[in-house]
Write a protein that holds these residues in place. Structure first.
Motif, mmCIF file in Angstrom:
data_model
loop_
_atom_site.group_PDB
_atom_site.id
_atom_site.type_symbol
_atom_site.label_atom_id
_atom_site.label_comp_id
_atom_site.label_asym_id
_atom_site.label_seq_id
_atom_site.Cartn_x
_atom_site.Cartn_y
_atom_site.Cartn_z
ATOM 1 N N CYS A 42 0.875 -1.174 0.000
ATOM 2 C CA CYS A 42 0.000 0.000 0.000
ATOM 3 C C CYS A 42 0.914 1.227 0.000
ATOM 4 C CB CYS A 42 -0.894 -0.017 1.236
ATOM 5 S SG CYS A 42 -1.978 1.418 1.348
ATOM 6 N N ARG A 43 0.760 2.091 -0.986
ATOM 7 C CA ARG A 43 1.678 3.212 -1.177
ATOM 8 C C ARG A 43 1.255 4.461 -0.399
ATOM 9 N NH1 ARG A 43 2.595 4.793 -6.694
ATOM 10 N NH2 ARG A 43 4.558 5.520 -5.856
ATOM 11 N N HIS A 44 0.734 4.264 0.810
ATOM 12 C CA HIS A 44 0.221 5.384 1.605
ATOM 13 C C HIS A 44 0.552 5.157 3.079
ATOM 14 C CE1 HIS A 44 -1.989 6.581 -1.978
ATOM 15 N NE2 HIS A 44 -2.244 5.290 -2.123
ATOM 16 N N THR A 45 0.537 6.237 3.855
ATOM 17 C CA THR A 45 0.825 6.126 5.286
ATOM 18 C C THR A 45 -0.421 6.235 6.151
ATOM 19 O OG1 THR A 45 1.282 8.492 5.455
ATOM 20 C CG2 THR A 45 3.168 7.031 5.019
ATOM 21 N N SER A 48 -3.854 0.954 4.856
ATOM 22 C CA SER A 48 -3.041 -0.240 5.066
ATOM 23 C C SER A 48 -3.679 -1.452 4.406
ATOM 24 C CB SER A 48 -2.841 -0.479 6.568
ATOM 25 O OG SER A 48 -4.080 -0.637 7.225
ATOM 26 N N HIS A 90 -2.450 7.311 10.755
ATOM 27 C CA HIS A 90 -1.064 6.824 10.714
ATOM 28 C C HIS A 90 -0.859 5.703 11.742
ATOM 29 C CE1 HIS A 90 0.139 9.859 7.899
ATOM 30 N NE2 HIS A 90 -0.081 10.860 8.739
ATOM 31 N N ALA A 93 -2.510 2.499 10.493
ATOM 32 C CA ALA A 93 -1.714 1.890 9.417
ATOM 33 C C ALA A 93 -0.470 1.212 9.981
ATOM 34 C CB ALA A 93 -1.336 2.945 8.381
ATOM 35 N N VAL A 98 1.541 -2.157 5.876
ATOM 36 C CA VAL A 98 1.296 -1.709 4.512
ATOM 37 C C VAL A 98 1.716 -2.729 3.460
ATOM 38 C CG1 VAL A 98 1.379 0.749 5.085
ATOM 39 C CG2 VAL A 98 3.490 -0.448 4.411
ATOM 40 N N ASN A 99 2.257 -3.882 3.891
ATOM 41 C CA ASN A 99 2.636 -4.867 2.889
ATOM 42 C C ASN A 99 2.203 -6.273 3.292
ATOM 43 O OD1 ASN A 99 4.527 -5.293 4.867
ATOM 44 N ND2 ASN A 99 6.290 -5.077 3.555
ATOM 45 N N ARG A 129 -6.536 5.206 -3.673
ATOM 46 C CA ARG A 129 -5.362 4.545 -3.092
ATOM 47 C C ARG A 129 -4.698 3.637 -4.114
ATOM 48 N NH1 ARG A 129 -4.105 7.416 1.426
ATOM 49 N NH2 ARG A 129 -5.803 7.431 2.937
ATOM 50 N N VAL A 131 -2.022 0.355 -4.737
ATOM 51 C CA VAL A 131 -1.361 -0.825 -4.183
ATOM 52 C C VAL A 131 -0.413 -1.344 -5.259
ATOM 53 C CG1 VAL A 131 -1.672 -3.173 -3.317
ATOM 54 C CG2 VAL A 131 -3.330 -1.387 -2.700
#
Length: 138
Positions: A42-45, A48, A90, A93, A98-99, A129, A131
């Motif tokens: 997931c390319r976000h903070t 998740s 945050h 997450a 996130v992975n 979002r 991924v």
């Protein structure tokens, strides 16, 4: 060994869990490998990824309630650059991650019977979002 990678995009409706299992499964099929390892990021903070039960809807409701309990909104956070739901997002997450790594055998993800892949949106408003997906195998 072969590799494939791409980015999948998802529109969330705001805070909640969006099941993305079928989208990821479709991507695995298109990658054309029968056996390997799938990695999702997931390319976000403030969002998740998680693997969780996808049969009983009460599980999702209980998870969201737990997130609210463990990382509630409030004015006790120093970081609130994007509003009162920013820092709790945050924290949530961080707790869920996130992975994910999922083995693939015979062209299918080796998820359990009741397992689904979820994109967890931890912010109140809708977001788009991304991924990142990567598979290595044969």
């Amino acid at each position: 060994m072969r590799q494939a990678s791409s980015t999948l995009s998802f529109d969330t409706l705001g805070r909640g869990l969006t099941e993305i299992t079928s989208d990821v499964s479709d991507w695995v099929e298109q990658a054309g490998m029968t056996d390997g390892l799938l990695t999702l990021l997931c390319r976000h903070t403030s969002a998740s990824l998680l693997i969780q039960e996808n049969a009983a809807r009460a599980v999702r409701a209980d998870l969201l309630a737990w997130f609210e309990h463990i990382a509630p909104e409030g004015d006790h956070y120093r970081h609130d650059d994007e509003g009162p739901d920013d820092m709790p997002a945050h924290l949530r997450a961080t707790l869920t991650g996130v992975n994910l790594q999922i083995p693939v055998a015979n062209g299918r993800m080796r998820l359990g019977t009741w397992q689904g892949i979820y994109l967890a949106e931890h912010r109140r408003r809708p977001h788009r979002r991304e991924v990142a997906v990567h598979m290595i195998g044969q």
